[in-house]
Design a protein around this motif. Structure first.
Motif, PDB file in Angstrom:
ATOM      1  N   THR A   1      25.898 -53.027 -48.288  1.00  0.00           N
ATOM      2  CA  THR A   1      26.571 -53.050 -49.581  1.00  0.00           C
ATOM      3  C   THR A   1      27.994 -52.534 -49.443  1.00  0.00           C
ATOM      4  O   THR A   1      28.221 -51.467 -48.862  1.00  0.00           O
ATOM      5  N   GLY A   2      28.948 -53.307 -49.948  1.00  0.00           N
ATOM      6  CA  GLY A   2      30.341 -52.878 -50.077  1.00  0.00           C
ATOM      7  C   GLY A   2      31.090 -52.691 -48.776  1.00  0.00           C
ATOM      8  O   GLY A   2      30.601 -52.979 -47.679  1.00  0.00           O
TER       9      GLY A   2
ATOM     10  N   ASN B   1      30.140 -65.751 -53.950  1.00  0.00           N
ATOM     11  CA  ASN B   1      28.725 -65.420 -53.755  1.00  0.00           C
ATOM     12  C   ASN B   1      28.022 -66.523 -52.979  1.00  0.00           C
ATOM     13  O   ASN B   1      28.395 -67.689 -53.059  1.00  0.00           O
TER      14      ASN B   1
ATOM     15  N   GLY C   1      29.440 -50.314 -46.161  1.00  0.00           N
ATOM     16  CA  GLY C   1      28.366 -50.971 -45.421  1.00  0.00           C
ATOM     17  C   GLY C   1      28.907 -51.959 -44.405  1.00  0.00           C
ATOM     18  O   GLY C   1      28.401 -52.054 -43.280  1.00  0.00           O
TER      19      GLY C   1
ATOM     20  N   ILE D   1      21.252 -56.372 -44.337  1.00  0.00           N
ATOM     21  CA  ILE D   1      21.935 -56.422 -45.624  1.00  0.00           C
ATOM     22  C   ILE D   1      22.626 -55.082 -45.856  1.00  0.00           C
ATOM     23  O   ILE D   1      22.005 -54.018 -45.758  1.00  0.00           O
TER      24      ILE D   1
ATOM     25  N   GLU E   1      32.723 -52.845 -53.955  1.00  0.00           N
ATOM     26  CA  GLU E   1      31.729 -51.847 -53.556  1.00  0.00           C
ATOM     27  C   GLU E   1      30.301 -52.261 -53.892  1.00  0.00           C
ATOM     28  O   GLU E   1      29.353 -51.725 -53.323  1.00  0.00           O
ATOM     29  N   ASN E   2      30.118 -53.190 -54.809  1.00  0.00           N
ATOM     30  CA  ASN E   2      28.779 -53.664 -55.159  1.00  0.00           C
ATOM     31  C   ASN E   2      28.386 -54.944 -54.434  1.00  0.00           C
ATOM     32  O   ASN E   2      27.277 -55.444 -54.631  1.00  0.00           O
ATOM     33  N   ALA E   3      29.290 -55.474 -53.615  1.00  0.00           N
ATOM     34  CA  ALA E   3      29.011 -56.732 -52.913  1.00  0.00           C
ATOM     35  C   ALA E   3      27.892 -56.545 -51.903  1.00  0.00           C
ATOM     36  O   ALA E   3      27.867 -55.572 -51.150  1.00  0.00           O
ATOM     37  N   LYS E   4      26.975 -57.480 -51.888  1.00  0.00           N
ATOM     38  CA  LYS E   4      25.888 -57.490 -50.908  1.00  0.00           C
ATOM     39  C   LYS E   4      26.266 -58.469 -49.802  1.00  0.00           C
ATOM     40  O   LYS E   4      26.591 -59.623 -50.072  1.00  0.00           O
TER      41      LYS E   4
ATOM     42  N   CYS F   1      24.990 -59.989 -46.026  1.00  0.00           N
ATOM     43  CA  CYS F   1      23.882 -60.117 -45.081  1.00  0.00           C
ATOM     44  C   CYS F   1      24.441 -60.610 -43.753  1.00  0.00           C
ATOM     45  O   CYS F   1      25.083 -61.656 -43.689  1.00  0.00           O
TER      46      CYS F   1
END
Length: 143
Positions: A122-123, A93, A126, A120, A109-112, A114
Motif C-alpha cells: 500500500t502506498g 486502477n 509499501g 500486495i 498513500e491508499n494505492a494498492k 501488486c
C-alpha cells in the motif's frame, strides 16, 4: 496496479500496429494534448507546433499511456516513460505494467500495488519497501 517481472509488450511497435488503428476517445485526446501538446484532428492526425503528423509521431511516453489505457489486460513496459507519464500511470486502477527498477513518482498513500501477482503493498512506503526487499533478494541470488 500490477507490476510484473515479464515484459510482454513493445510499446512503439504495438501502438503503431494496433492502438493507432483504434478509435480515439475524448479522454485519450485530452491525454495526447496533455502529454505531447498535440491536438487530434477528425482524420486522426495530430497538429503540433511543428505541423501535422500521424499518431505514429506521438512520443513513446504518450504511446505507452494509451497502450495501457486501451489494453488493461496486457503487461506494458513503462520504463521509457518520463515522470509526467509515470505520475498519470500510477493514478490509474487495474493496470499491468513492467518495471525493472523503482522510480520516483507520486503514489497515493491508499494505492494498492501488486507485484508479480503475489505481493500486495500500500502506498509509497509499501512501494519503496518492496523494492528494498527486491534488491536484497537480487543481491542474495547474484542477480
Amino acid at each position: 496496479m500490477f507490476i510484473q517481472k515479464n515484459q510482454t509488450m513493445k510499446n512503439d511497435w504495438y501502438f503503431n500496429l494496433y492502438t493507432s488503428n483504434e478509435s480515439i476517445s475524448e479522454t485519450e485526446k485530452k491525454i495526447i494534448e496533455i502529454i505531447d501538446h498535440a491536438k487530434v484532428t477528425p482524420e486522426k492526425r495530430i497538429e503540433t507546433k511543428y505541423g501535422l503528423g500521424t499518431l505514429r509521431n506521438l512520443s513513446s511516453g504518450c504511446k505507452t499511456l494509451l497502450n495501457v489505457m486501451k489494453n488493461p489486460d496486457k503487461i506494458v513496459n513503462i520504463e521509457e516513460c518520463g515522470k509526467n507519464v509515470l505520475d498519470l500511470l500510477f493514478s490509474l486502477n487495474n493496470i499491468h505494467v513492467y518495471l525493472s527498477r523503482p522510480e520516483r513518482i507520486h503514489i497515493d498513500e491508499n494505492a494498492k500495488i501488486c507485484f508479480n501477482n503475489t505481493d500486495i503493498v500500500t502506498g509509497r512506503q509499501g512501494f519503496e519497501q518492496w523494492w528494498t526487499d527486491e534488491y536484497s533478494r537480487r543481491n542474495s541470488n547474484d542477480i
